[in-house]
Enzyme design. Structure first.
Site, PDB file in Angstrom:
ATOM      1  N   SER A  36       0.805  -1.222   0.000  1.00 35.84           N
ATOM      2  CA  SER A  36       0.000   0.000   0.000  1.00 35.84           C
ATOM      3  C   SER A  36       0.837   1.270   0.000  1.00 35.84           C
ATOM      4  O   SER A  36       0.321   2.343  -0.312  1.00 35.84           O
ATOM      5  CB  SER A  36      -0.936   0.006   1.213  1.00 35.84           C
ATOM      6  OG  SER A  36      -0.209  -0.149   2.416  1.00 35.84           O
ATOM      7  N   ASP A 325      -3.232   8.189   7.615  1.00 37.05           N
ATOM      8  CA  ASP A 325      -4.070   7.297   8.407  1.00 37.05           C
ATOM      9  C   ASP A 325      -3.169   6.623   9.449  1.00 37.05           C
ATOM     10  O   ASP A 325      -2.099   7.148   9.760  1.00 37.05           O
ATOM     11  CB  ASP A 325      -4.832   6.296   7.526  1.00 37.05           C
ATOM     12  CG  ASP A 325      -3.911   5.367   6.726  1.00 37.05           C
ATOM     13  OD1 ASP A 325      -2.706   5.275   7.043  1.00 37.05           O
ATOM     14  OD2 ASP A 325      -4.395   4.727   5.772  1.00 37.05           O
ATOM     15  N   HIS A 328      -0.070   4.956   6.962  1.00 36.28           N
ATOM     16  CA  HIS A 328       0.538   5.544   5.768  1.00 36.28           C
ATOM     17  C   HIS A 328       0.835   7.027   5.958  1.00 36.28           C
ATOM     18  O   HIS A 328       0.035   7.764   6.540  1.00 36.28           O
ATOM     19  CB  HIS A 328      -0.397   5.354   4.564  1.00 36.28           C
ATOM     20  CG  HIS A 328      -0.812   3.936   4.370  1.00 36.28           C
ATOM     21  ND1 HIS A 328      -2.020   3.450   4.816  1.00 36.28           N
ATOM     22  CD2 HIS A 328      -0.161   2.888   3.800  1.00 36.28           C
ATOM     23  CE1 HIS A 328      -2.110   2.162   4.527  1.00 36.28           C
ATOM     24  NE2 HIS A 328      -0.992   1.804   3.917  1.00 36.28           N
TER      25      HIS A 328
END
Length: 351
Positions: A36, A325, A328
Site C-alpha cells: 500500500s 491514516d 501511511h
C-alpha cells in the site's frame, strides 16, 4: 561488485527544485513492486477492505481518490517525477497500449512477500503474483518491440523498484489471532523465511529458469522496512502510551540487515553492469524542525482497520502530520522521502 547501501536521507525542499528534471526522463520505464505504500489503484476492484479509492484519500491529488493510501502523491510518484516522467506510472490493472513502454505499477495494498499475508482483509496481489503480472507486461513489450532480444535491451535501461515486507509482519506475524506464524517461527526464522522467498522472487522474476539479469533488468532499488512500531496503529494496538513498539521495530531491523546482505550477494553474483541498491528506511528522522509536529496521530479519522473512515473530515493542516491514516504517511512526508531516495539512486543515471 561492492553493494551500494544508502541511508534514506531527509533533505530540504530546495533540493527538490534543484533535482527536478525536464524533458526526457532518466530512464525509459519504471516497474514498481510493493504494497500500500506504492499501490495506485490495483486494489480498487478487488474484494478487500484494503482499498482507498474514496475520500478523504486523494483529497490533494489532482484527480481525487485513485486508490493511493495517502492524501496526494506517494513516494514513488514523487520519485518518478524527479526521474523526469510527466505522467505517473499506471497501475497494472489499468495499463493499455503504449503505456506499458513507460512501465507498470504492480503494488497491492496489504500484500506481502508471502501469499497469506494480509488475506484476512480480503484479496491482494502478493509479490509472487505481481511478478506473474510482470511476465504479462514483458511479453507485451516484446511483441511491441519485435522480440525478446529487443525487449531485453530496452529493459536494460529501466528501473525496477521493490518496497514490500511490512504486511508480512503487521498483517501476519504480529496478528496471532489470524495467522500461526509467530507460533511456528522465531523472529529470526521468520526473517530468514522472508528473505529466502524474496531472493527467489527477485532472481526468478520472469521466466522461472532465467535470472533477473538475463531478461534485461540492470537497475534495481530494494527498499527496507520502516519503523513499523512507530505508527499510530502500533501505539494503539500495543498500548504503548505514545512510545514506539520495539517488537515491530526490532523485526524491521532484523529483516533489513538480512535484506542488505542479500543485496550484497546480488551485487557479487551479477555482472558489473547490474546494480542493486538497498535503501535503509529506518535511517534518518522526521522532526518538528521540518514542520512535522504531529507524529503519533493520523490526520484522518480512522476506523478499526487503521484506514480513513469514508467521507470523514481530516485535519486542517496535513503538512504538520507524519501520518495520513494509522499506517501511511502524508504527501508532505512522501515528498521528503522521495528526495532522499532520488539523491541515493541518481548515480545510476549519470554517465
Amino acid at each position: 561488485m561492492e553493494a551500494k547501501t544508502k541511508p534514506l536521507l531527509v533533505v530540504s525542499l530546495l533540493l527538490l527544485a534543484a533535482n527536478c528534471v525536464h524533458g526526457e526522463s532518466h530512464v525509459p520505464c519504471v516497474f514498481i513492486f510493493g504494497d500500500s505504500l506504492s499501490d495506485n489503484g490495483n486494489n480498487n476492484n478487488l474484494p478487500t477492505y484494503a482499498k482507498s479509492n474514496y475520500r478523504p484519500y486523494g483529497i490533494n491529488f489532482p484527480n481525487g481518490p485513485t486508490g493511493r493510501f495517502t492524501n496526494g502523491l506517494t513516494t514513488i510518484d514523487f520519485t518518478t517525477q524527479l526521474l523526469g516522467f510527466e505522467k505517473f506510472i499506471p497501475p497494472f490493472a489499468n495499463t493499455s497500449g503504449s503505456d506499458i513502454l513507460k512501465g507498470a505499477n504492480y503494488a497491492s495494498g496489504a500484500a506481502g512477500i508471502l501469499f497469506e499475508s494480509g488475506k484476512h482483509m480480503g484479496e491482494n496481489i502478493h509479490l509472487g503474483a505481481q511478478l506473474i503480472n510482470h511476465r504479462v507486461i514483458y511479453s507485451r513489450i516484446a511483441m511491441r518491440l519485435g522480440g525478446s532480444e529487443k525487449a531485453e535491451q530496452y529493459l536494460n535501461k529501466c528501473l525496477y523498484y521493490m518496497n514490500i515486507g511490512s504486511n508480512d509482519y503487521i498483517n501476519n506475524y504480529f496478528l496471532p489471532n489470524f495467522y500461526p506464524a509467530s507460533r511456528i517461527y522465531t523472529p529470526l526464522q521468520f526473517a530468514n523465511l522472508l528473505i529466502d522467498q524474496y531472493s527467489g522472487h527477485i532472481q526468478m522474476v520472469l521466466w522461472g529458469t532465467q535470472s533477473l539479469r538475463e531478461v534485461g533488468a540492470r537497475k534495481m532499488v530494494i527498499v527496507g522496512l520502516g519503523l513499523m512500531g512507530c505508527t499510530p496503529n502500533a501505539f494503539g494496538r500495543y498500548k504503548t502510551n505514545g512510545t514506539c513498539f520495539e517488537g515491530l521495530n526490532d523485526a524491521a531491523f532484523m529483516f533489513n540487515n538480512k535484506l542488505n546482505s542479500l543485496v550484497d550477494q546480488l551485487n557479487t553474483n551479477f555482472s558489473a553492469d547490474s546494480k542493486f541498491i538497498f535503501i535503509n528506511s529506518t535511517a534518518g528522522s522526521l522532526d518538528s524542525s521540518l514542520g512535522f509536529t504531529v507524529v503519533d496521530a493520523p490526520c484522518c479519522p480512522s476506523g478499526e482497520n487503521g484506514q480513513c473512515i469514508p467521507n470523514e473530515t481530516p485535519c486542517q493542516n496535513s503538512t504538520a502530520y507524519v501520518f495520513w491514516d494509522e499506517f501511511h504517511t502524508t504527501q508532505a512526508v512522501n515528498r521528503y522521502t522521495a528526495i532522499g531516495l532520488y539523491n541515493n539512486i541518481k548515480f545510476l543515471f549519470q554517465a
